[in-house]
Design a protein around this motif. Structure first.
Motif, mmCIF file in Angstrom:
data_model
loop_
_atom_site.group_PDB
_atom_site.id
_atom_site.type_symbol
_atom_site.label_atom_id
_atom_site.label_comp_id
_atom_site.label_asym_id
_atom_site.label_seq_id
_atom_site.Cartn_x
_atom_site.Cartn_y
_atom_site.Cartn_z
ATOM 1 N N PHE A 57 0.835 -1.201 0.000
ATOM 2 C CA PHE A 57 0.000 0.000 0.000
ATOM 3 C C PHE A 57 0.871 1.254 0.000
ATOM 4 C CE2 PHE A 57 -2.368 3.424 1.979
ATOM 5 C CZ PHE A 57 -3.597 3.377 1.320
ATOM 6 N N ASN A 105 2.013 2.200 -3.246
ATOM 7 C CA ASN A 105 0.928 2.409 -4.209
ATOM 8 C C ASN A 105 0.674 1.200 -5.096
ATOM 9 O OD1 ASN A 105 0.379 5.062 -3.346
ATOM 10 N ND2 ASN A 105 1.990 5.884 -4.662
ATOM 11 N N PHE A 108 -1.616 -1.210 -5.122
ATOM 12 C CA PHE A 108 -2.886 -1.526 -4.478
ATOM 13 C C PHE A 108 -3.401 -2.928 -4.797
ATOM 14 C CE2 PHE A 108 -3.055 3.221 -5.067
ATOM 15 C CZ PHE A 108 -2.684 3.503 -3.769
ATOM 16 N N ARG A 110 -8.297 -3.477 3.422
ATOM 17 C CA ARG A 110 -8.628 -3.787 2.026
ATOM 18 C C ARG A 110 -9.590 -2.746 1.462
ATOM 19 N NH1 ARG A 110 -11.017 -9.591 0.139
ATOM 20 N NH2 ARG A 110 -12.959 -8.710 0.984
ATOM 21 N N CYS A 144 -7.772 0.197 0.178
ATOM 22 C CA CYS A 144 -7.201 -0.044 -1.158
ATOM 23 C C CYS A 144 -8.258 0.144 -2.232
ATOM 24 C CB CYS A 144 -6.635 -1.457 -1.245
ATOM 25 S SG CYS A 144 -5.226 -1.779 -0.179
ATOM 26 N N LYS A 195 -8.813 3.737 -2.856
ATOM 27 C CA LYS A 195 -7.778 4.332 -3.692
ATOM 28 C C LYS A 195 -8.018 4.051 -5.174
ATOM 29 C CE LYS A 195 -4.942 6.260 -0.677
ATOM 30 N NZ LYS A 195 -4.603 7.706 -0.748
ATOM 31 N N ARG A 196 -8.706 2.958 -5.450
ATOM 32 C CA ARG A 196 -9.001 2.580 -6.841
ATOM 33 C C ARG A 196 -10.406 3.012 -7.260
ATOM 34 N NH1 ARG A 196 -7.338 -3.650 -7.532
ATOM 35 N NH2 ARG A 196 -7.451 -3.056 -9.717
#
Length: 280
Positions: A24, A27, A29, A53, A56, A59-60
Motif C-alpha cells: 500500500f 501504491n 494496491f 482492504r 485499497c 484508492k481505486r
C-alpha cells in the motif's frame, strides 16, 4: 496440538497484513488487496483486515467493494472509526446522502471519543460538512422543483378563474385584470417566503474564528472574552507567543475554556440552514 494451527494461521495473517501495508505504501494496491484477502481467508474475524482492504478499494475508486468490506468490518466491530467513515463516503458516491451522513456522523462521534485531537477527526468533520451540503443541495433542488410546479399550477388556476370572471357582465375586464395582478403578487410573496430556507446565507461573524475567519468546530473562550478555534489558538500560543492575539494580554493554554454556547449556536445554524455552508 489442536491449537497450534490457529496460532500459525493468526501469525501468518499478521505477516500478510504487514505485506499489504508495505504494498500500500508503494501504491501497489492490487498486490496489497491480494495480501489482505489472504489474511482475511486465514482470519476472517479481524476487522482491520477488512478496513485495510477497503482503503485499497477506495484508492481505486471501487466504491461497491469499499461498501462491502466496511459493512463486514462494522459487523465485527461497530466502533471502527475507519469502517463507518469509509462506508459513509461509499454511500455518498451512490447519492445515498441520508445514510452517508449518518455513517459520517457515527465516525465523527467515535473519533472524538477516542482521540478528539486526532487528524481523522478534522478530516471526517470536513467530509461531513461537504456531505451535509450535498444532502441539503439535493433536497433543496427537489423542494425547489416541487415549489415551482405548485406555483405554476396556482398561476394557471388564477388565470382560469379570471378568464371565467371576465365573462361576468357585473365585473369589467379592467377590474378583473387588477385583481389578477394583485393575486399574482401575493402568490409570488408566498413562494418567495417558502423558498427562503433553501437559500444559502452568509455565516454570522460571531460563529467564525477571529483568526481563520472559518466556521467554529471546537470553540474556546479566553479570559479576554474572545473566542477562538482551539487548534488555531493553541498553535498560536506555541509558535508565536503566550499572549492573546487580539488583546496581547498574557494567555496560557490552561486558561482556555470550551465555549459551549457558541458551539451550540453553530450546530443550530447548520441545522437550520441544512449545512448550506461549503467547506473547501
Amino acid at each position: 496440538m489442536a491449537r497450534a494451527p490457529v496460532f500459525t494461521a493468526a501469525k501468518q495473517a499478521e505477516q500478510l497484513r504487514e505485506d499489504g501495508n508495505f504494498f500500500f505504501a508503494k501504491n501497489r494496491f492490487s498486490a496489497a488487496i491480494d495480501a489482505y484477502t489472504e489474511a482475511i481467508t486465514l482470519c476472517p474475524n479481524v476487522p482491520i483486515y477488512w478496513t485495510n482492504r477497503a482503503l485499497c478499494h477506495r484508492k481505486r475508486n471501487d466504491w461497491t467493494r469499499v461498501e462491502e468490506d466496511c459493512r463486514k468490518a462494522i459487523e465485527l466491530d461497530n466502533h471502527s472509526v475507519k469502517a463507518h467513515y469509509m462506508l459513509g463516503l461509499a454511500l455518498l458516491q451512490k447519492q445515498d446522502y441520508k445514510e452517508g451522513v449518518k455513517e459520517l456522523e457515527k465516525a465523527l462521534d467515535l473519533g472524538r471519543g477516542m482521540n478528539p485531537k486526532g487528524y481523522m477527526v478534522e478530516e471526517i468533520w470536513q467530509e461531513l460538512a461537504k456531505a451535509k451540503y450535498l444532502e441539503w443541495e439535493h433536497e433543496s433542488s427537489q423542494r425547489s422543483w416541487d415549489l415551482q410546479t405548485l406555483k405554476m399550477a396556482c398561476e394557471e388556476a388564477l388565470r382560469e378563474k379570471h378568464a371565467i370572471d371576465d365573462s361576468n357582465a357585473e365585473e369589467t375586464i379592467d377590474e378583473s385584470a387588477v385583481a389578477h395582478a394583485k393575486q399574482l403578487e401575493a402568490l409570488e410573496r408566498v413562494f418567495e417566503k417558502a423558498a427562503e430556507d433553501d437559500t444559502p446565507s452568509e455565516v454570522p461573524d460571531h460563529l467564525c474564528c477571529k483568526i481563520t475567519l472559518d466556521l467554529f468546530r471546537d470553540p474556546v473562550i479566553a479570559p479576554s472574552g474572545f473566542t477562538y478555534e482551539r487548534a488555531v489558538i493553541l498553535d498560536h500560543l506555541q509558535k508565536v507567543g503566550k499572549f492573546d492575539p487580539i488583546t496581547h494580554e498574557p494567555l496560557r493554554p490552561s486558561q482556555l475554556v470550551p465555549n459551549f454556547a457558541i458551539k451550540e449556536a453553530v450546530r443550530a445554524y447548520l441545522e437550520k440552514h441544512g449545512w448550506a455552508y461549503r467547506l473547501d
